[in-house]
Design an enzyme around this catalytic site. Structure first.
Site, mmCIF file in Angstrom:
data_model
loop_
_atom_site.group_PDB
_atom_site.id
_atom_site.type_symbol
_atom_site.label_atom_id
_atom_site.label_comp_id
_atom_site.label_asym_id
_atom_site.label_seq_id
_atom_site.Cartn_x
_atom_site.Cartn_y
_atom_site.Cartn_z
ATOM 1 N N LYS A 51 -6.121 0.347 0.754
ATOM 2 C CA LYS A 51 -5.245 1.302 0.077
ATOM 3 C C LYS A 51 -5.985 1.955 -1.105
ATOM 4 O O LYS A 51 -7.075 1.502 -1.489
ATOM 5 C CB LYS A 51 -3.994 0.556 -0.396
ATOM 6 C CG LYS A 51 -3.140 0.012 0.763
ATOM 7 C CD LYS A 51 -1.933 -0.751 0.235
ATOM 8 C CE LYS A 51 -1.022 -1.194 1.356
ATOM 9 N NZ LYS A 51 0.184 -1.899 0.842
ATOM 10 N N TYR A 67 5.418 4.437 7.207
ATOM 11 C CA TYR A 67 6.365 3.530 6.535
ATOM 12 C C TYR A 67 7.819 3.892 6.857
ATOM 13 O O TYR A 67 8.707 3.665 6.034
ATOM 14 C CB TYR A 67 6.131 3.563 5.025
ATOM 15 C CG TYR A 67 4.909 2.787 4.571
ATOM 16 C CD1 TYR A 67 4.740 1.436 4.892
ATOM 17 C CD2 TYR A 67 3.914 3.383 3.787
ATOM 18 C CE1 TYR A 67 3.624 0.716 4.466
ATOM 19 C CE2 TYR A 67 2.798 2.662 3.358
ATOM 20 C CZ TYR A 67 2.662 1.328 3.701
ATOM 21 O OH TYR A 67 1.564 0.605 3.260
ATOM 22 N N PHE A 79 11.782 0.939 -3.451
ATOM 23 C CA PHE A 79 10.389 1.177 -3.852
ATOM 24 C C PHE A 79 9.700 2.252 -3.001
ATOM 25 O O PHE A 79 8.550 2.612 -3.268
ATOM 26 C CB PHE A 79 9.572 -0.132 -3.775
ATOM 27 C CG PHE A 79 9.564 -0.800 -2.410
ATOM 28 C CD1 PHE A 79 8.694 -0.384 -1.409
ATOM 29 C CD2 PHE A 79 10.437 -1.843 -2.136
ATOM 30 C CE1 PHE A 79 8.689 -0.975 -0.157
ATOM 31 C CE2 PHE A 79 10.432 -2.463 -0.873
ATOM 32 C CZ PHE A 79 9.559 -2.017 0.112
ATOM 33 N N ARG A 92 -3.128 -10.762 9.511
ATOM 34 C CA ARG A 92 -2.023 -10.932 8.548
ATOM 35 C C ARG A 92 -2.284 -12.152 7.671
ATOM 36 O O ARG A 92 -2.026 -12.133 6.474
ATOM 37 C CB ARG A 92 -0.675 -11.097 9.276
ATOM 38 C CG ARG A 92 -0.122 -9.846 9.906
ATOM 39 C CD ARG A 92 0.307 -8.800 8.913
ATOM 40 N NE ARG A 92 1.476 -9.133 8.140
ATOM 41 C CZ ARG A 92 2.133 -8.278 7.363
ATOM 42 N NH1 ARG A 92 1.719 -7.013 7.265
ATOM 43 N NH2 ARG A 92 3.175 -8.655 6.664
ATOM 44 N N THR A 115 2.754 -10.296 1.270
ATOM 45 C CA THR A 115 2.972 -8.940 0.734
ATOM 46 C C THR A 115 2.909 -8.935 -0.796
ATOM 47 O O THR A 115 2.314 -8.040 -1.398
ATOM 48 C CB THR A 115 4.356 -8.408 1.191
ATOM 49 O OG1 THR A 115 4.391 -8.424 2.616
ATOM 50 C CG2 THR A 115 4.619 -7.023 0.670
ATOM 51 N N ARG A 148 -5.258 -10.347 -0.561
ATOM 52 C CA ARG A 148 -4.324 -10.070 -1.666
ATOM 53 C C ARG A 148 -4.353 -11.189 -2.704
ATOM 54 O O ARG A 148 -4.233 -10.941 -3.901
ATOM 55 C CB ARG A 148 -2.916 -9.878 -1.100
ATOM 56 C CG ARG A 148 -2.769 -8.532 -0.369
ATOM 57 C CD ARG A 148 -1.515 -8.474 0.461
ATOM 58 N NE ARG A 148 -1.254 -7.145 1.017
ATOM 59 C CZ ARG A 148 -0.346 -6.911 1.952
ATOM 60 N NH1 ARG A 148 0.383 -7.907 2.450
ATOM 61 N NH2 ARG A 148 -0.165 -5.692 2.398
ATOM 62 N N ASN A 189 -1.253 -3.851 -3.830
ATOM 63 C CA ASN A 189 -1.721 -5.039 -3.089
ATOM 64 C C ASN A 189 -2.911 -4.770 -2.154
ATOM 65 O O ASN A 189 -3.142 -5.480 -1.188
ATOM 66 C CB ASN A 189 -0.551 -5.725 -2.371
ATOM 67 C CG ASN A 189 0.117 -4.829 -1.361
ATOM 68 O OD1 ASN A 189 -0.315 -3.696 -1.144
ATOM 69 N ND2 ASN A 189 1.164 -5.321 -0.724
ATOM 70 N N HIS A 192 -3.559 -2.887 3.793
ATOM 71 C CA HIS A 192 -2.470 -2.885 4.785
ATOM 72 C C HIS A 192 -2.961 -3.548 6.061
ATOM 73 O O HIS A 192 -4.124 -3.379 6.443
ATOM 74 C CB HIS A 192 -2.045 -1.442 5.111
ATOM 75 C CG HIS A 192 -1.181 -1.375 6.341
ATOM 76 N ND1 HIS A 192 0.174 -1.623 6.303
ATOM 77 C CD2 HIS A 192 -1.493 -1.149 7.651
ATOM 78 C CE1 HIS A 192 0.665 -1.540 7.535
ATOM 79 N NE2 HIS A 192 -0.328 -1.245 8.374
ATOM 80 N N GLU A 246 0.831 2.270 14.946
ATOM 81 C CA GLU A 246 0.053 2.706 13.781
ATOM 82 C C GLU A 246 -1.329 3.238 14.185
ATOM 83 O O GLU A 246 -1.814 4.216 13.625
ATOM 84 C CB GLU A 246 -0.096 1.543 12.789
ATOM 85 C CG GLU A 246 1.232 1.190 12.125
ATOM 86 C CD GLU A 246 1.168 -0.080 11.271
ATOM 87 O OE1 GLU A 246 0.064 -0.663 11.140
ATOM 88 O OE2 GLU A 246 2.209 -0.490 10.750
HETATM 89 N N1 UDP Z 1 6.060 -2.886 -1.413
HETATM 90 C C1 UDP Z 1 6.401 -2.682 -2.751
HETATM 91 N N2 UDP Z 1 7.406 -3.426 -3.288
HETATM 92 C C2 UDP Z 1 8.087 -4.359 -2.575
HETATM 93 C C3 UDP Z 1 7.737 -4.549 -1.223
HETATM 94 C C4 UDP Z 1 6.724 -3.794 -0.675
HETATM 95 O O1 UDP Z 1 5.811 -1.841 -3.431
HETATM 96 O O2 UDP Z 1 8.981 -5.021 -3.125
HETATM 97 C C5 UDP Z 1 4.964 -2.083 -0.833
HETATM 98 C C6 UDP Z 1 3.664 -2.886 -0.721
HETATM 99 O O3 UDP Z 1 2.577 -1.991 -0.956
HETATM 100 C C7 UDP Z 1 3.683 -3.314 0.722
HETATM 101 C C8 UDP Z 1 4.282 -2.086 1.392
HETATM 102 O O4 UDP Z 1 5.306 -1.685 0.475
HETATM 103 O O5 UDP Z 1 2.403 -3.660 1.196
HETATM 104 C C9 UDP Z 1 4.868 -2.283 2.758
HETATM 105 O O6 UDP Z 1 5.814 -3.331 2.704
HETATM 106 P P1 UDP Z 1 5.920 -4.407 3.860
HETATM 107 O O7 UDP Z 1 7.200 -5.153 3.641
HETATM 108 O O8 UDP Z 1 5.722 -3.731 5.168
HETATM 109 O O9 UDP Z 1 4.724 -5.390 3.524
HETATM 110 P P2 UDP Z 1 3.285 -5.565 4.214
HETATM 111 O O10 UDP Z 1 3.478 -5.427 5.704
HETATM 112 O O11 UDP Z 1 2.373 -4.537 3.641
HETATM 113 O O12 UDP Z 1 2.861 -6.970 3.847
HETATM 114 MG MG MG Z 2 4.429 -3.951 6.800
#
Ligand code: UDP
Ligand code: MG
Length: 195
Positions: free
Chosen positions: A54, A94, A102, A130, A136, A147, A157, A160, A171
């Site tokens: 990112k 997204y 958010f 993952r 996350t 992370r 974080n 992705h 994706e």
């Molecule tokens: N995110 C955020 N606040 C939150 C949850 C998610 O800013 O409370 C952002 C964060 O950058 C995250 C992205 O939204 O990586 C996508 O969220 P997701 O739940 O898909 O998590 P990921 O798959 O990236 O672990």
């Molecule tokens: Mg995700």
């Protein structure tokens, strides 16, 4: 070494010089060709996922270290590019998070600078990546994950990773054109898995 050499011959030969390729291989016992299997006979090791560094990861010069972790694990890089993503692309990426509070901040952050997007291939790469990327919320991410090692707040974080096979497929199609992904045989293949 010899195996790699002959694989290179196979890969370098384009359809334009099919005849040459045939000539080069004529007379060599198949054992010398490394028991070459076509990729299609190994579907589970051809699983693919989308990983993106990112904007915060790019700004903090973490691209190399993140790539290194996936290479080190043995996964194969089949697509790579740097771009500044449009809000349109990010809103598709997204789309499931549109209703989250958010979401506007997320789109602003993700479009704030260049991202490095990659497609990695290998056995159970979606699930494994993952784990490698971590929770996350970096505050809950284990040490040793990307992370957990490079970030402390969910809003920045670093990376992705697709969260399912279906998500990965969607994706990858969203970020890459088919011709931007390369099928190639790695020379260490016999040392990273066996079937
Ligand atoms: N995110 C955020 N606040 C939150 C949850 C998610 O800013 O409370 C952002 C964060 O950058 C995250 C992205 O939204 O990586 C996508 O969220 P997701 O739940 O898909 O998590 P990921 O798959 O990236 O672990
Ligand atoms: Mg995700």
């Amino acid at each position: 070494m010899l195996r790699c050499y002959f694989r290179r011959i196979l890969l370098q030969s384009s359809s334009r010089d099919q005849g040459t390729r045939k000539d080069l291989l004529t007379g060599f016992p198949s054992a010398l060709l490394g028991g070459h299997r076509s990729a299609s006979s190994l579907p589970d090791v051809r699983e693919r996922t989308l990983i993106a560094v990112k904007p915060d990861g790019v700004q903090r010069r973490l691209v190399g270290q993140i790539i290194q972790r996936f290479e080190q694990r043995g996964f194969k890089l089949v697509g790579l590019k740097m771009l500044q993503a449009s809000e349109d692309l990010l809103s598709q990426h997204y789309s499931e998070l549109r209703a989250k509070p958010f979401y506007p901040r997320l789109l602003k952050y993700m479009s704030s600078g260049p991202v490095v997007v990659m497609v990695w291939e290998g056995h159970k790469v979606v699930q494994t990546s993952r784990v490698m990327v971590g929770h996350t919320n970096p505050a809950e991410a284990s040490a040793g994950t990307v992370r957990g090692d490079f970030s402390f707040h969910v809003s920045r974080n670093v990376v992705h990773a697709s969260d399912s096979l279906e998500g990965a497929q969607r994706e990858i199609q969203l970020w890459f054109k088919g011709k931007e992904l390369l099928n190639w045989d790695s020379c260490d293949q016999n040392n990273t898995f066996a079937v």
